[in-house]
Design a protein around this motif. Structure first.
Motif, PDB file in Angstrom:
ATOM      1  N   VAL A 173       1.115  -2.209 -23.252  1.00  0.00           N
ATOM      2  CA  VAL A 173       2.012  -2.547 -21.918  1.00  0.00           C
ATOM      3  C   VAL A 173       3.578  -2.615 -22.747  1.00  0.00           C
ATOM      4  O   VAL A 173       4.372  -1.779 -22.232  1.00  0.00           O
ATOM      5  CB  VAL A 173       1.447  -3.264 -20.643  1.00  0.00           C
ATOM      6  CG1 VAL A 173       3.125  -3.408 -19.811  1.00  0.00           C
ATOM      7  CG2 VAL A 173       0.683  -3.020 -19.885  1.00  0.00           C
ATOM      8  N   ALA A 174       3.629  -3.861 -23.457  1.00  0.00           N
ATOM      9  CA  ALA A 174       4.646  -3.940 -24.222  1.00  0.00           C
ATOM     10  C   ALA A 174       5.632  -2.505 -24.823  1.00  0.00           C
ATOM     11  O   ALA A 174       6.968  -2.679 -25.031  1.00  0.00           O
ATOM     12  CB  ALA A 174       4.781  -5.035 -24.866  1.00  0.00           C
TER      13      ALA A 174
ATOM     14  N   ALA B  61       2.644  -3.484 -33.347  1.00  0.00           N
ATOM     15  CA  ALA B  61       3.343  -4.429 -33.876  1.00  0.00           C
ATOM     16  C   ALA B  61       2.610  -5.504 -32.752  1.00  0.00           C
ATOM     17  O   ALA B  61       3.707  -5.073 -31.660  1.00  0.00           O
ATOM     18  CB  ALA B  61       5.197  -4.520 -33.962  1.00  0.00           C
ATOM     19  N   PRO B  62       2.601  -6.571 -32.741  1.00  0.00           N
ATOM     20  CA  PRO B  62       2.602  -7.281 -32.558  1.00  0.00           C
ATOM     21  C   PRO B  62       3.857  -7.832 -30.865  1.00  0.00           C
ATOM     22  O   PRO B  62       4.991  -7.585 -31.636  1.00  0.00           O
ATOM     23  CB  PRO B  62       2.339  -8.930 -32.674  1.00  0.00           C
ATOM     24  CG  PRO B  62       1.914  -8.806 -34.406  1.00  0.00           C
ATOM     25  CD  PRO B  62       2.184  -7.203 -34.653  1.00  0.00           C
ATOM     26  N   VAL B  63       3.394  -8.414 -30.575  1.00  0.00           N
ATOM     27  CA  VAL B  63       5.137  -8.869 -29.329  1.00  0.00           C
ATOM     28  C   VAL B  63       4.536 -10.128 -28.658  1.00  0.00           C
ATOM     29  O   VAL B  63       3.125 -10.187 -28.953  1.00  0.00           O
ATOM     30  CB  VAL B  63       4.499  -7.829 -28.021  1.00  0.00           C
ATOM     31  CG1 VAL B  63       5.039  -6.273 -29.100  1.00  0.00           C
ATOM     32  CG2 VAL B  63       4.010  -7.385 -27.033  1.00  0.00           C
ATOM     33  N   PRO B  64       5.958 -11.015 -27.932  1.00  0.00           N
ATOM     34  CA  PRO B  64       5.724 -11.909 -28.176  1.00  0.00           C
ATOM     35  C   PRO B  64       5.140 -12.043 -26.288  1.00  0.00           C
ATOM     36  O   PRO B  64       4.703 -11.302 -25.672  1.00  0.00           O
ATOM     37  CB  PRO B  64       6.757 -12.384 -28.026  1.00  0.00           C
ATOM     38  CG  PRO B  64       7.775 -11.794 -28.544  1.00  0.00           C
ATOM     39  CD  PRO B  64       6.803 -10.671 -28.154  1.00  0.00           C
ATOM     40  N   ARG B  65       4.148 -13.042 -26.277  1.00  0.00           N
ATOM     41  CA  ARG B  65       3.703 -13.502 -24.825  1.00  0.00           C
ATOM     42  C   ARG B  65       2.481 -11.878 -24.506  1.00  0.00           C
ATOM     43  O   ARG B  65       2.731 -12.195 -23.116  1.00  0.00           O
ATOM     44  CB  ARG B  65       4.207 -13.574 -24.235  1.00  0.00           C
ATOM     45  CG  ARG B  65       5.245 -14.731 -24.220  1.00  0.00           C
ATOM     46  CD  ARG B  65       5.707 -14.987 -23.139  1.00  0.00           C
ATOM     47  NE  ARG B  65       7.064 -14.400 -23.175  1.00  0.00           N
ATOM     48  CZ  ARG B  65       8.345 -14.736 -24.405  1.00  0.00           C
ATOM     49  NH1 ARG B  65       7.850 -15.082 -24.846  1.00  0.00           N
ATOM     50  NH2 ARG B  65       9.046 -13.231 -24.179  1.00  0.00           N
ATOM     51  N   GLU B  66       1.910 -11.065 -25.739  1.00  0.00           N
ATOM     52  CA  GLU B  66       1.407 -10.093 -25.287  1.00  0.00           C
ATOM     53  C   GLU B  66       0.075 -10.758 -24.349  1.00  0.00           C
ATOM     54  O   GLU B  66      -0.022  -9.670 -23.877  1.00  0.00           O
ATOM     55  CB  GLU B  66       0.897  -9.275 -26.498  1.00  0.00           C
ATOM     56  CG  GLU B  66       0.181 -10.244 -27.477  1.00  0.00           C
ATOM     57  CD  GLU B  66      -0.458  -9.359 -28.693  1.00  0.00           C
ATOM     58  OE1 GLU B  66      -1.314  -9.412 -29.512  1.00  0.00           O
ATOM     59  OE2 GLU B  66       1.038  -8.571 -29.072  1.00  0.00           O
ATOM     60  N   THR B  67      -0.604 -11.166 -24.604  1.00  0.00           N
ATOM     61  CA  THR B  67      -2.170 -11.755 -23.835  1.00  0.00           C
ATOM     62  C   THR B  67      -1.317 -12.472 -22.204  1.00  0.00           C
ATOM     63  O   THR B  67      -2.225 -11.937 -21.417  1.00  0.00           O
ATOM     64  CB  THR B  67      -1.845 -13.217 -23.702  1.00  0.00           C
ATOM     65  OG1 THR B  67      -2.993 -12.875 -25.965  1.00  0.00           O
ATOM     66  CG2 THR B  67      -3.365 -13.292 -23.461  1.00  0.00           C
TER      67      THR B  67
ATOM     68  N   PHE C 103      -0.225  -7.783 -16.104  1.00  0.00           N
ATOM     69  CA  PHE C 103      -0.652  -6.353 -15.785  1.00  0.00           C
ATOM     70  C   PHE C 103      -2.022  -6.228 -15.278  1.00  0.00           C
ATOM     71  O   PHE C 103      -1.941  -4.902 -14.214  1.00  0.00           O
ATOM     72  CB  PHE C 103      -0.808  -5.624 -17.650  1.00  0.00           C
ATOM     73  CG  PHE C 103      -0.892  -3.692 -17.082  1.00  0.00           C
ATOM     74  CD1 PHE C 103      -0.028  -3.078 -16.573  1.00  0.00           C
ATOM     75  CD2 PHE C 103      -2.255  -3.482 -17.114  1.00  0.00           C
ATOM     76  CE1 PHE C 103      -0.233  -2.215 -15.808  1.00  0.00           C
ATOM     77  CE2 PHE C 103      -2.680  -1.967 -17.407  1.00  0.00           C
ATOM     78  CZ  PHE C 103      -1.300  -1.597 -16.649  1.00  0.00           C
ATOM     79  N   HIS C 104      -2.899  -6.792 -15.119  1.00  0.00           N
ATOM     80  CA  HIS C 104      -4.448  -7.281 -14.226  1.00  0.00           C
ATOM     81  C   HIS C 104      -4.458  -7.070 -13.597  1.00  0.00           C
ATOM     82  O   HIS C 104      -5.075  -6.528 -12.631  1.00  0.00           O
ATOM     83  CB  HIS C 104      -5.692  -7.982 -15.693  1.00  0.00           C
ATOM     84  CG  HIS C 104      -6.420  -7.849 -15.039  1.00  0.00           C
ATOM     85  ND1 HIS C 104      -7.165  -7.089 -14.848  1.00  0.00           N
ATOM     86  CD2 HIS C 104      -7.300  -9.366 -14.828  1.00  0.00           C
ATOM     87  CE1 HIS C 104      -8.381  -7.900 -14.338  1.00  0.00           C
ATOM     88  NE2 HIS C 104      -8.813  -8.857 -14.118  1.00  0.00           N
ATOM     89  N   TYR C 105      -4.159  -8.156 -12.950  1.00  0.00           N
ATOM     90  CA  TYR C 105      -3.932  -8.394 -12.082  1.00  0.00           C
ATOM     91  C   TYR C 105      -2.631  -7.742 -11.028  1.00  0.00           C
ATOM     92  O   TYR C 105      -3.210  -7.467  -9.650  1.00  0.00           O
ATOM     93  CB  TYR C 105      -3.490 -10.686 -11.637  1.00  0.00           C
ATOM     94  CG  TYR C 105      -4.353 -10.937 -11.477  1.00  0.00           C
ATOM     95  CD1 TYR C 105      -4.772 -11.070 -10.380  1.00  0.00           C
ATOM     96  CD2 TYR C 105      -4.929 -11.165 -13.000  1.00  0.00           C
ATOM     97  CE1 TYR C 105      -6.160 -12.187 -10.310  1.00  0.00           C
ATOM     98  CE2 TYR C 105      -6.053 -12.155 -12.939  1.00  0.00           C
ATOM     99  CZ  TYR C 105      -6.675 -12.742 -11.328  1.00  0.00           C
ATOM    100  OH  TYR C 105      -8.145 -13.101 -11.842  1.00  0.00           O
ATOM    101  N   VAL C 106      -1.228  -6.797 -11.204  1.00  0.00           N
ATOM    102  CA  VAL C 106      -0.598  -6.476 -10.765  1.00  0.00           C
ATOM    103  C   VAL C 106      -1.234  -5.608 -10.588  1.00  0.00           C
ATOM    104  O   VAL C 106      -1.610  -4.598  -8.993  1.00  0.00           O
ATOM    105  CB  VAL C 106       1.111  -6.250 -11.494  1.00  0.00           C
ATOM    106  CG1 VAL C 106       1.331  -4.814 -10.853  1.00  0.00           C
ATOM    107  CG2 VAL C 106       1.464  -7.170 -11.267  1.00  0.00           C
ATOM    108  N   VAL C 107      -1.751  -4.943 -11.402  1.00  0.00           N
ATOM    109  CA  VAL C 107      -3.082  -3.222 -10.944  1.00  0.00           C
ATOM    110  C   VAL C 107      -3.624  -3.775  -9.909  1.00  0.00           C
ATOM    111  O   VAL C 107      -3.735  -3.136  -8.592  1.00  0.00           O
ATOM    112  CB  VAL C 107      -3.813  -3.189 -12.520  1.00  0.00           C
ATOM    113  CG1 VAL C 107      -4.735  -1.797 -11.629  1.00  0.00           C
ATOM    114  CG2 VAL C 107      -2.706  -2.270 -13.064  1.00  0.00           C
ATOM    115  N   GLY C 108      -4.423  -4.722 -10.274  1.00  0.00           N
ATOM    116  CA  GLY C 108      -5.787  -5.051  -9.187  1.00  0.00           C
ATOM    117  C   GLY C 108      -4.839  -5.747  -7.624  1.00  0.00           C
ATOM    118  O   GLY C 108      -5.195  -4.651  -6.324  1.00  0.00           O
TER     119      GLY C 108
END
Length: 159
Positions: free
Chosen positions: A44-45, A61-67, A73-78
């Motif tokens: 998503v990032a 590349a990792p992004v801050p607070r990716e989890t 995102f999971h909950y917004v999609v739901g």
């Protein structure tokens, strides 16, 4: 209209929680790994940079607070899926919800993962690049069945 929309958002929340409970039960009972919301958050990032498709999201590349991003995102999609179902089905269905309609809708929603999210993360269309694509597809269908049960169950409570 606003009552239908609010009902749909609540249904989406209940359904997403049901899906997460299903994943947790599989993890605790059968030792199946939990979803990696960090990889989803990374995907998503990276969208803001115009990168939709990765060969392997783990190599991005990792992004801050990716989890955290992945969980949100999971909950917004739901929530969005719940609202869409409520708007499609309308007040008559919300007054007397049926499992079959909620289940069919939930199964249809797996297309978003199979045709956008998974290929975007490098897992291939319909999970074709995973070591066990048919097993993974089946597990996805079961997870979305849990989502459908959550949609229906929450709608029953609201009715």
């Amino acid at each position: 209209m606003s009552t239908i929309l609010i009902s749909g958002l609540v249904m989406g929340l209940g359904a997403t929680i049901a899906m997460d409970i299903w994943a947790l039960a599989l993890n605790r009972i059968l030792g199946i790994g939990l979803p990696n919301w960090g990889n989803v958050g990374r995907w998503v990032a990276h969208l803001r940079h115009g990168t939709v498709f990765h060969d392997n999201i783990s190599d991005a590349a990792p992004v801050p607070r990716e989890t955290t991003i992945g969980w949100i995102f999971h909950y917004v999609v739901g929530l969005i899926y719940g609202a869409i179902l409520a708007l499609i089905m309308g007040s008559a269905w919300l007054a007397a919800p049926t499992f079959f309609a909620a289940w069919i809708f939930a199964i249809i929603t797996i297309a978003g993962g199979w045709c956008l999210l998974h290929p975007g993360m490098g897992l291939g269309w319909f999970l074709s690049k995973t070591p066990t694509p048919w097993k993974n597809r089946g597990m996805g269908l079961l997870a979305h069945t849990a989502f459908g049960l959550g949609l229906w169950g929450t709608a029953l409570v609201l009715a």
